[in-house]
Design a protein around this motif. Structure first.
Motif, PDB file in Angstrom:
ATOM      1  N   UNK A  61       0.793  -1.159   0.085  1.00 37.04           N
ATOM      2  CA  UNK A  61      -0.150  -0.064   0.023  1.00 37.04           C
ATOM      3  C   UNK A  61       0.789   1.292  -0.094  1.00 37.04           C
ATOM      4  N   UNK A  62       2.119   1.057   0.529  1.00 34.54           N
ATOM      5  CA  UNK A  62       3.218   2.303   0.556  1.00 34.54           C
ATOM      6  C   UNK A  62       3.352   2.973  -0.789  1.00 34.54           C
ATOM      7  N   UNK A  63       3.429   1.827  -1.934  1.00 35.48           N
ATOM      8  CA  UNK A  63       3.566   2.347  -3.205  1.00 35.48           C
ATOM      9  C   UNK A  63       2.706   3.227  -3.878  1.00 35.48           C
ATOM     10  N   UNK A  64       1.298   2.367  -3.462  1.00 32.33           N
ATOM     11  CA  UNK A  64       0.227   3.184  -4.056  1.00 32.33           C
ATOM     12  C   UNK A  64       0.003   4.654  -3.335  1.00 32.33           C
ATOM     13  N   UNK A  65       0.193   4.886  -1.971  1.00 37.36           N
ATOM     14  CA  UNK A  65       0.022   5.958  -1.305  1.00 37.36           C
ATOM     15  C   UNK A  65       1.095   7.090  -1.870  1.00 37.36           C
ATOM     16  N   UNK A  66       2.143   6.416  -2.177  1.00 33.27           N
ATOM     17  CA  UNK A  66       3.468   7.246  -2.629  1.00 33.27           C
ATOM     18  C   UNK A  66       3.087   7.778  -4.063  1.00 33.27           C
ATOM     19  N   UNK A  67       2.462   6.899  -4.942  1.00 33.29           N
ATOM     20  CA  UNK A  67       1.989   7.386  -6.388  1.00 33.29           C
ATOM     21  C   UNK A  67       1.079   8.470  -5.892  1.00 33.29           C
ATOM     22  N   UNK A  68       0.129   8.373  -5.299  1.00 33.00           N
ATOM     23  CA  UNK A  68      -1.028   9.246  -4.957  1.00 33.00           C
ATOM     24  C   UNK A  68      -0.421  10.585  -4.448  1.00 33.00           C
ATOM     25  N   UNK A  69       0.455  10.765  -3.566  1.00 33.18           N
ATOM     26  CA  UNK A  69       0.983  12.077  -3.184  1.00 33.18           C
ATOM     27  C   UNK A  69       1.738  12.612  -4.366  1.00 33.18           C
ATOM     28  N   UNK A  70       2.540  11.816  -5.124  1.00 34.58           N
ATOM     29  CA  UNK A  70       3.502  12.468  -6.160  1.00 34.58           C
ATOM     30  C   UNK A  70       2.585  13.063  -7.346  1.00 34.58           C
ATOM     31  N   UNK A  71       1.331  12.367  -7.565  1.00 39.33           N
ATOM     32  CA  UNK A  71       0.463  12.734  -8.614  1.00 39.33           C
ATOM     33  C   UNK A  71      -0.116  14.039  -8.139  1.00 39.33           C
ATOM     34  N   UNK A  72      -0.559  13.992  -6.889  1.00 36.06           N
ATOM     35  CA  UNK A  72      -1.371  15.323  -6.469  1.00 36.06           C
ATOM     36  C   UNK A  72      -0.249  16.653  -6.276  1.00 36.06           C
ATOM     37  N   UNK A  73       0.961  16.194  -6.164  1.00 35.88           N
ATOM     38  CA  UNK A  73       1.920  17.223  -5.912  1.00 35.88           C
ATOM     39  C   UNK A  73       2.126  17.724  -7.373  1.00 35.88           C
ATOM     40  N   UNK A  74       2.041  16.937  -8.433  1.00 36.61           N
ATOM     41  CA  UNK A  74       1.900  17.524  -9.748  1.00 36.61           C
ATOM     42  C   UNK A  74       0.888  18.282 -10.148  1.00 36.61           C
ATOM     43  N   UNK A  75      -0.281  17.841  -9.775  1.00 33.09           N
ATOM     44  CA  UNK A  75      -1.373  18.731  -9.943  1.00 33.09           C
ATOM     45  C   UNK A  75      -1.366  19.874  -9.141  1.00 33.09           C
ATOM     46  N   UNK A  76      -0.926  19.934  -8.240  1.00 31.74           N
ATOM     47  CA  UNK A  76      -0.816  21.314  -7.335  1.00 31.74           C
ATOM     48  C   UNK A  76       0.330  22.064  -8.126  1.00 31.74           C
ATOM     49  N   UNK A  77       1.192  21.683  -8.656  1.00 30.31           N
ATOM     50  CA  UNK A  77       2.236  22.502  -9.413  1.00 30.31           C
ATOM     51  C   UNK A  77       1.425  23.041 -10.703  1.00 30.31           C
ATOM     52  N   UNK A  78       0.663  22.236 -11.280  1.00 35.86           N
ATOM     53  CA  UNK A  78       0.003  22.591 -12.566  1.00 35.86           C
ATOM     54  C   UNK A  78      -0.985  23.807 -12.111  1.00 35.86           C
ATOM     55  N   UNK A  79      -1.742  23.635 -11.178  1.00 39.13           N
ATOM     56  CA  UNK A  79      -2.618  24.707 -10.733  1.00 39.13           C
ATOM     57  C   UNK A  79      -1.868  25.857 -10.358  1.00 39.13           C
ATOM     58  N   UNK A  80      -0.833  25.904  -9.881  1.00 39.70           N
ATOM     59  CA  UNK A  80       0.086  27.201  -9.522  1.00 39.70           C
ATOM     60  C   UNK A  80       0.555  27.839 -10.792  1.00 39.70           C
ATOM     61  N   UNK A  81       1.132  26.926 -11.570  1.00 43.82           N
ATOM     62  CA  UNK A  81       1.757  27.382 -12.671  1.00 43.82           C
ATOM     63  C   UNK A  81       1.637  26.283 -13.979  1.00 43.82           C
ATOM     64  N   UNK A  82       0.492  26.786 -14.652  1.00 48.62           N
ATOM     65  CA  UNK A  82       0.112  26.008 -15.836  1.00 48.62           C
ATOM     66  C   UNK A  82       1.177  26.135 -17.000  1.00 48.62           C
ATOM     67  N   UNK A  83       2.047  27.004 -16.855  1.00 48.41           N
ATOM     68  CA  UNK A  83       3.097  27.277 -18.015  1.00 48.41           C
ATOM     69  C   UNK A  83       4.513  26.744 -17.827  1.00 48.41           C
ATOM     70  N   UNK A  84       4.705  25.808 -16.670  1.00 44.64           N
ATOM     71  CA  UNK A  84       5.870  25.556 -16.187  1.00 44.64           C
ATOM     72  C   UNK A  84       6.341  24.390 -17.068  1.00 44.64           C
TER      73      UNK A  84
END
Length: 192
Positions: free
Chosen positions: A3-26
């Motif tokens: 489950x640690x792998x899935x949790x880590x994937x979810x966290x990383x993807x949500x970090x990517x989403x947060x980055x895109x929300x803050x700066x869509x032209x990155x």
């Protein structure tokens, strides 16, 4: 599967989403988003290690992993944007690795400013793969014109996602909407 792998994937993807929300032209192109997510995944302890095959060592996270085809009549489309190997599957050899037959924990498809048709193709590829954990991530920058029908399609997918083990993340700056992993519906982007 840990489950640690899935949790880590979810966290990383949500970090990517947060980055895109803050700066869509990155990121100018989708492949740059792949690189960013690869880096975020590898930062996690659960995904940073290596594993042993028969006579070789490899990492868990891979880019452009060949798409397995378990069912369906659709011609093979190519590769998953990102994939995570099953860490406990050590009974496979170098040819299994080279030809993409090693077992996967998860497959990820990412889209940037793509049409509904592309999103549907990514969805079908994930559904027909037989991979146990599937992620569909779709991003649209401000003033993107190719998004007709995409929100409606994502809303429809959200209703059906649990039986399919499909996780969806979605950000559309042109229509001011988002959905992070773990959300049950699409909401508005808020700027602070």
């Amino acid at each position: 599967m840990s489950q640690a792998i899935i949790d880590a994937m979810d966290i990383a993807i949500n970090r990517l989403v947060d980055g895109f929300i803050a700066n869509p032209w990155l990121h100018r192109v989708e492949h740059s988003l792949h690189c960013e997510l690869f880096m975020l995944l590898k930062e996690s302890h659960a995904l940073s290690g290596v594993m042993e095959g028969k006579g070789f060592t490899t990492q868990l996270v891979h880019k452009e992993w060949p798409e397995p085809q378990k069912s369906g009549t659709r011609p093979r489309r190519g590769n998953f944007d990102l994939a995570v190997l099953k860490p406990t599957a050590q009974n496979w050899g170098l040819d299994d690795f080279r030809y993409g037959r090693a077992p996967l924990v998860a497959a990820i498809e990412i889209g940037l400013n793509y049409s509904l048709r592309h999103l549907q193709g990514d969805l079908r590829k994930l559904q027909e793969s037989g991979v146990p954990n599937r992620y569909l991530i779709h991003f649209a920058t401000p003033r993107c014109r190719s998004q007709k029908g995409v929100i409606e399609a994502v809303l429809d997918l959200i209703e059906k996602e649990q039986p399919n083990r499909l996780k969806i993340a979605y950000v559309d700056h042109s229509q001011n909407v988002l959905r992070k992993l773990g959300d049950t519906e699409i909401s508005s982007i808020t700027t602070e």
